[in-house]
Structures are given as structure tokens and as C-alpha cells.
Design an enzyme around this catalytic site. Structure first.
Site, PDB file in Angstrom:
ATOM      1  N   TYR A 145      10.014 -12.892 -13.775  1.00 15.62           N
ATOM      2  CA  TYR A 145       9.240 -14.483 -14.146  1.00 15.62           C
ATOM      3  C   TYR A 145       7.647 -14.105 -14.175  1.00 15.62           C
ATOM      4  O   TYR A 145       7.123 -14.728 -15.067  1.00 15.62           O
ATOM      5  CB  TYR A 145       9.824 -15.217 -12.873  1.00 15.62           C
ATOM      6  CG  TYR A 145      11.405 -15.375 -12.590  1.00 15.62           C
ATOM      7  CD1 TYR A 145      11.707 -16.344 -13.590  1.00 15.62           C
ATOM      8  CD2 TYR A 145      12.614 -15.412 -12.275  1.00 15.62           C
ATOM      9  CE1 TYR A 145      13.026 -16.872 -13.457  1.00 15.62           C
ATOM     10  CE2 TYR A 145      13.116 -15.380 -11.654  1.00 15.62           C
ATOM     11  CZ  TYR A 145      13.870 -16.120 -12.600  1.00 15.62           C
ATOM     12  OH  TYR A 145      15.420 -16.723 -12.490  1.00 15.62           O
ATOM     13  N   ASN A 168      16.405 -24.811 -19.582  1.00 16.09           N
ATOM     14  CA  ASN A 168      16.803 -24.163 -20.800  1.00 16.09           C
ATOM     15  C   ASN A 168      17.423 -24.431 -21.744  1.00 16.09           C
ATOM     16  O   ASN A 168      19.212 -24.775 -21.449  1.00 16.09           O
ATOM     17  CB  ASN A 168      16.856 -22.410 -20.537  1.00 16.09           C
ATOM     18  CG  ASN A 168      17.331 -21.889 -22.371  1.00 16.09           C
ATOM     19  OD1 ASN A 168      17.104 -22.545 -23.018  1.00 16.09           O
ATOM     20  ND2 ASN A 168      17.887 -20.781 -22.096  1.00 16.09           N
ATOM     21  N   CYS A 176      17.372 -16.864 -21.686  1.00 17.47           N
ATOM     22  CA  CYS A 176      16.671 -16.681 -19.615  1.00 17.47           C
ATOM     23  C   CYS A 176      17.501 -16.260 -18.636  1.00 17.47           C
ATOM     24  O   CYS A 176      17.040 -15.691 -17.748  1.00 17.47           O
ATOM     25  CB  CYS A 176      16.496 -18.168 -19.582  1.00 17.47           C
ATOM     26  SG  CYS A 176      18.570 -18.888 -19.024  1.00 17.47           S
ATOM     27  N   HIS A 177      18.781 -15.927 -19.388  1.00 16.15           N
ATOM     28  CA  HIS A 177      19.572 -14.717 -18.041  1.00 16.15           C
ATOM     29  C   HIS A 177      18.762 -13.307 -18.078  1.00 16.15           C
ATOM     30  O   HIS A 177      18.982 -12.977 -17.261  1.00 16.15           O
ATOM     31  CB  HIS A 177      21.254 -14.456 -18.952  1.00 16.15           C
ATOM     32  CG  HIS A 177      20.983 -14.078 -20.249  1.00 16.15           C
ATOM     33  ND1 HIS A 177      21.308 -14.440 -21.809  1.00 16.15           N
ATOM     34  CD2 HIS A 177      21.321 -11.818 -20.170  1.00 16.15           C
ATOM     35  CE1 HIS A 177      20.869 -13.712 -22.006  1.00 16.15           C
ATOM     36  NE2 HIS A 177      21.602 -12.408 -22.234  1.00 16.15           N
ATOM     37  N   GLU A 203      25.293  -6.907 -21.042  1.00 11.47           N
ATOM     38  CA  GLU A 203      24.295  -5.740 -22.141  1.00 11.47           C
ATOM     39  C   GLU A 203      24.179  -4.737 -21.952  1.00 11.47           C
ATOM     40  O   GLU A 203      23.912  -3.723 -22.534  1.00 11.47           O
ATOM     41  CB  GLU A 203      23.375  -6.640 -22.503  1.00 11.47           C
ATOM     42  CG  GLU A 203      24.037  -8.655 -22.520  1.00 11.47           C
ATOM     43  CD  GLU A 203      22.111  -9.160 -23.177  1.00 11.47           C
ATOM     44  OE1 GLU A 203      21.235  -8.835 -22.411  1.00 11.47           O
ATOM     45  OE2 GLU A 203      22.465 -10.510 -23.681  1.00 11.47           O
TER      46      GLU A 203
END
Lengths: 206, 164
Positions: A145, A168, A176-177, A203
Site C-alpha cells: 500500500y 475498486n 487491486c489484489h 498468479e
């Protein structure tokens, strides 16, 4: 819905079905077509099942405007869209074919970035700046952040970055993840903490 | 706070289809339904939040069905030469041809009053506002319509008393 003030009159119309699903399906399809042709379908939506649960996808003529997780309550999300964007809303899956196709590829590990027209109207000011930056965090990478706050030009606005991510309107597509806590833990997510962990693990593995 | 239009279609679409079928018959009902809901979608953002949605939709459907009836009247009528048969459109879900034949024989005002009251649940006062005339005239039109149908629609005289 029939007013049964006269039971005989109610019987009279027994031959006229109260529910005619094939006819309604045909008429709904025709309504979507005609609404699109006349330019009065302001919001089209569909749902799709994914590894992070059922998603609601909503699109204006400009582009994708909202992605919502099941835990956000799709009915409530649609009611808010009716207030914030337009009540001219119809379920029109065909208008979201490209969005769902790219999401399917993403969940199958075959797509690392989305190439879709987006409608940013549900995000304004600093939050929108933050979200715009998030699109630069590549697939499989994460930022804290604090890093995002610095990149957005307001290093002290860490909390505001958290709010921007939490609100979001286009999660997954605007990633945003990929924003996590400085200590490496995942932090909160609109789709729930498990969904965030699922996406990060997916991912990393790809 | 206005509901998404999709919910309006889901909740009231079947009722409006019944009304259109009863007023216009199987052939023109779907055109009238489509025109009704496209018009409603256009006007929907301006509908007062406390409006009676049922009455609003029936009002639009009434105007659309008047248009459809006029358009049908202007069309050449090769239909007259075809044999009367149920399922004019050939679709399996088409409803009972006997009922439509009986409804079709009624004067339009009676058919409208019957459909708007018994299928849409509109009070006679609103039917009068829609079709013209007094509340009493609307009530009489519906009563006369039902009375005639009792004589002309065979299923009603079925002594078994079981609605199929």
C-alpha cells in the site's frame, strides 16, 4: 396477480398461462435487441462462475463499469448501479461476451493482462489515480500500500490507497489484489481474503 | 430508489403478456408486449419512485394495443380466407384458441375492461381513466363481458368445475 373477486372469472382465464417461460425468454431477447438498437440499454449485465465464486459483470456503452463478487450481494450491487448510473438495466450476456472470454482466459492461466474498454465513472479523484496506477502492476507481482501511495505521488496517503482498493469498482480487471501489506500479508479484499489469496497463488504458480 | 428494469420485466412481464393476449389475441400480443416494454424502458428513469408500476405498464400496453389494433385494421386481411385454427403462430405454447375466439367476439371496451380488471387487477376507476367513460360504465363493461363469455366460452360450462 389475478383478482379473484369472481372465482368463475378466474377459471375463465385458466387457459391463459400465468407463466409462459419460452415466450418470456423470446420477448426478453427481443427487448434487449430493440433497446440496444434504440440506444436505451444504459447498463447490460451478466453473471459468470469462476474459481473466486460467481461474478457480476456490468457494462455501459463506454465499457465495463462494474465487477462484483457474490459476497457483495449482486442484487444490492444492481440496485446501487440503478441509482448511480441508470435504472435502464437488462440482463444482456451477449454484450459482455468479450469480458467473460478474457476473464475465462485469465482464470485458465492463459491471459496476464486485460484489454477491455473501461468506464471509470464509479471512481473519482485520488481513488481513480490510484486505480489507474494499479494497472501498471504486472501479473504475478505485488506492491505494498505504501509503494502504491508513493507511486501515486502522495507517499503519506497509505490509508487512502487502502480505501481506493477496497472501493475498486473493477476488481480483477484493475488488479487491486496485487496490493498487499508491507509485512507481506495479503490484507483485505472486496471479494474476501480467501479470494485474494486464491488470485495471488494462481498468479505466482503461472 | 428505483429498481433495475430487469426486475420490472421479471415481475410484471408475464402479467402484461396475459393482458396483451387477452386484448389482442396470440398473433399481435407479442408485438404489443415488445412495444410496451421498449416504451416503458425509455420512460422508466422519469417514473416517480412511488408510482403504481402495474397501472403504469397497463396504461402503456393499452396505448400500444390501440396502435397495434389500428395497424392491423389498415393491413389487408388475407387472414379472413384462412381456416380458423388454434395456434395461429404454430408455437406449441400458444394458448387456447377457443378463449381468444370468445374474447375476440366481445366489443373492444368489454374485452379491455375484463382483461385490465381480472388479469391486471386494476380497479374500475383506473380502467375508466384509461378507456374513457365513468367508473360505473367500466364496471358494467366488465360484467357484461364476463356474462357474454359465460355463454360463448365452452370451457366455462364444463360441469366438472375443474379448471384445466
Amino acid at each position: 396477480m389475478t383478482t379473484a373477486s369472481d372465482p368463475q372469472a378466474g377459471r375463465l382465464f385458466a387457459a391463459l398461462p400465468t407463466q409462459d417461460a419460452p415466450a418470456m425468454a423470446r420477448l426478453h431477447e427481443r427487448l434487449v435487441d430493440e433497446a440496444q438498437r434504440e440506444g436505451v440499454l444504459d447498463l447490460a449485465y451478466r453473471t459468470m462462475d469462476t474459481p473466486v465464486g460467481r461474478l457480476l459483470l456490468a457494462s455501459t456503452v463506454q465499457g465495463l463499469v462494474k465487477v462484483a463478487f457474490a459476497i457483495q450481494d449482486h442484487d444490492a450491487v444492481l440496485r446501487r448501479l440503478a441509482d448511480d448510473v441508470s435504472p435502464r438495466i437488462l440482463e444482456a450476456p451477449a454484450r459482455l461476451d468479450e469480458v467473460s472470454r478474457q476473464l475465462e482466459e485469465y482464470f485458465a492461466g492463459r491471459r496476464t493482462r486485460f484489454d477491455l474498454p473501461l468506464d471509470w465513472r464509479l471512481s473519482k479523484g485520488f481513488r481513480r489515480e490510484v486505480l489507474t496506477h494499479l494497472r501498471e502492476i504486472g501479473y504475478g507481482r505485488t506492491e505494498s500500500y505504501a509503494q502504491v501511495a508513493a507511486a501515486a505521488g502522495s507517499p503519506r496517503a497509505v490509508r487512502a490507497v487502502g480505501t481506493a482498493c477496497a472501493t475498486n469498482p473493477l476488481p480483477l480487471v484493475v488488479p487491486c489484489h496485487r496490493v498487499v501489506r508491507s509485512d507481506g500479508s495479503a490484507g483485505g479484499y472486496a471479494g474476501g481474503p480467501d479470494a485474494k489469496l486464491t488470485l495471488l497463488a494462481m498468479e505466482r504458480a503461472a | 430508489m428505483r429498481r433495475p428494469f430487469e426486475q420490472i420485466v421479471a415481475e410484471y412481464g408475464p402479467m402484461v403478456l396475459r393482458v396483451c393476449r387477452a386484448v389482442l389475441g396470440p398473433q399481435d400480443a407479442e408485438d404489443a408486449w415488445s412495444e410496451t416494454f421498449v416504451s416503458a424502458l425509455k420512460a422508466y428513469p422519469d417514473l416517480p419512485p412511488d408510482a403504481n408500476v402495474e397501472a403504469w405498464l397497463v396504461t402503456i400496453a393499452h396505448r400500444r394495443s390501440v396502435d397495434v389494433t389500428r395497424a392491423a385494421a389498415r393491413r389487408p386481411t388475407p387472414v379472413e380466407t384462412l381456416p380458423e385454427r388454434p395456434g395461429v403462430t404454430g408455437r406449441p405454447e400458444d394458448w387456447d384458441g377457443d378463449l381468444w375466439r370468445a374474447l375476440k367476439a366481445l366489443p373492444a371496451r368489454q374485452r379491455q375492461a375484463v382483461a385490465y380488471h381480472y388479469l391486471a387487477g386494476l380497479p374500475y376507476k383506473e380502467i375508466a381513466a384509461l378507456c374513457g367513460g365513468s367508473t360505473d360504465a367500466a364496471r358494467r363493461a366488465a360484467a357484461d363481458g364476463i356474462k357474454t363469455l359465460r355463454g360463448t366460452y365452452p370451457r366455462l360450462t364444463d360441469q366438472s368445475g375443474v379448471a384445466r
